[in-house]
Design a protein around this motif. Structure first.
Motif, PDB file in Angstrom:
ATOM      1  N   TRP A  62       0.885  -1.163   0.000  1.00 19.28           N
ATOM      2  CA  TRP A  62       0.000   0.000   0.000  1.00 19.28           C
ATOM      3  C   TRP A  62       0.920   1.209   0.000  1.00 19.28           C
ATOM      4  O   TRP A  62       1.856   1.292   0.793  1.00 19.28           O
ATOM      5  CB  TRP A  62      -0.893   0.000   1.239  1.00 19.28           C
ATOM      6  N   HIS A  88      -6.068  -2.015   2.624  1.00 22.70           N
ATOM      7  CA  HIS A  88      -5.381  -1.734   3.880  1.00 22.70           C
ATOM      8  C   HIS A  88      -4.940  -3.000   4.607  1.00 22.70           C
ATOM      9  O   HIS A  88      -4.370  -2.912   5.684  1.00 22.70           O
ATOM     10  CB  HIS A  88      -6.254  -0.878   4.781  1.00 22.70           C
ATOM     11  N   ALA A  93       2.988  -1.349   4.018  1.00 17.27           N
ATOM     12  CA  ALA A  93       2.476  -0.024   3.655  1.00 17.27           C
ATOM     13  C   ALA A  93       3.624   0.960   3.808  1.00 17.27           C
ATOM     14  O   ALA A  93       4.428   0.849   4.735  1.00 17.27           O
ATOM     15  CB  ALA A  93       1.318   0.375   4.557  1.00 17.27           C
ATOM     16  N   PHE A 106      -4.627   0.177   9.079  1.00 18.25           N
ATOM     17  CA  PHE A 106      -4.027  -1.008   8.462  1.00 18.25           C
ATOM     18  C   PHE A 106      -4.334  -2.256   9.271  1.00 18.25           C
ATOM     19  O   PHE A 106      -4.640  -2.191  10.460  1.00 18.25           O
ATOM     20  CB  PHE A 106      -2.523  -0.810   8.282  1.00 18.25           C
ATOM     21  N   THR A 118      -0.144  -5.719   9.037  1.00 14.37           N
ATOM     22  CA  THR A 118       0.633  -4.921   8.093  1.00 14.37           C
ATOM     23  C   THR A 118       1.880  -4.385   8.776  1.00 14.37           C
ATOM     24  O   THR A 118       1.827  -3.949   9.923  1.00 14.37           O
ATOM     25  CB  THR A 118      -0.214  -3.738   7.585  1.00 14.37           C
TER      26      THR A 118
END
Length: 191
Positions: A62, A88, A93, A106, A118
């Protein structure tokens, strides 16, 4: 399409970067340097090293709008094969420090699979000179103080993180050629 260099010695540098990232994850708050000299697009050499080492075609990323540029996207596709997603629950990320995105959005994993959370990589202005955070928990023989320059929403997320354990996100802070990590097991007290 602008392609930039990856590691000078792909296998050796990736192994070196992986060992440094593991050190940072196993010793929360320790600053480590990574082997890239130049970043891709708007991201630092450290963030570039983390992406080269950890993402691939099986680990979507992400990407914060503030860092979303064609140079980064071209190099991600070419060097890692990673896809950029808007989901998400992506394994990784990448955020800019000034992003409006709350790290709580997330995936924190769940009670049965907390490891499916994440890992959030945040580009920060500096790994020093910010609000002091006192760390304790696994990987720390005694408390450790760090002071990365974090936006308030990240500090707030750190204040609330123990309410979610064992769920939660792992954080990696990058700046220049250096990084530090705060795994979800690290207890953080804001001083």
């Amino acid at each position: 399409m602008t392609l930039l260099a990856s590691f000078n010695h792909p296998v050796a540098d990736a192994q070196h970067a992986f060992r440094r990232i593991l050190k940072a994850m196993s010793e929360p708050g320790v600053m480590v340097s990574l082997p890239m000299q130049h970043g891709w697009g708007a991201i630092s050499p450290a963030a570039t090293s983390v992406l080269l080492t950890l993402v691939d075609r099986e680990t979507p990323l992400w990407l914060d709008d503030a860092l979303h540029d064609e140079v980064l996207l071209s190099n991600l596709r070419f060097h890692t094969g990673a896809t950029v997603t808007d989901r998400h629950d992506a394994p990784f990320a990448l955020l800019h420090a000034h992003s409006a995105i709350d790290p709580h959005c997330f995936a924190p994993g769940d009670d049965m699979t907390p490891e499916k959370s994440t890992t959030v990589i945040i580009e920060v202005p500096s790994l020093n000179g910010g609000l002091t955070l006192r760390l304790r928990g696994p990987g720390l023989m005694e408390t450790r103080a760090i002071a990365p320059q974090l936006p308030e929403r990240v500090v707030q997320a750190l204040r609330e993180r123990q309410q979610r354990f064992p769920q939660g996100i792992d954080l990696i802070f990058t700046c220049g050629q250096a990084m530090m990590a705060l795994p979800r097991t690290t207890q953080v007290e804001v001083c």
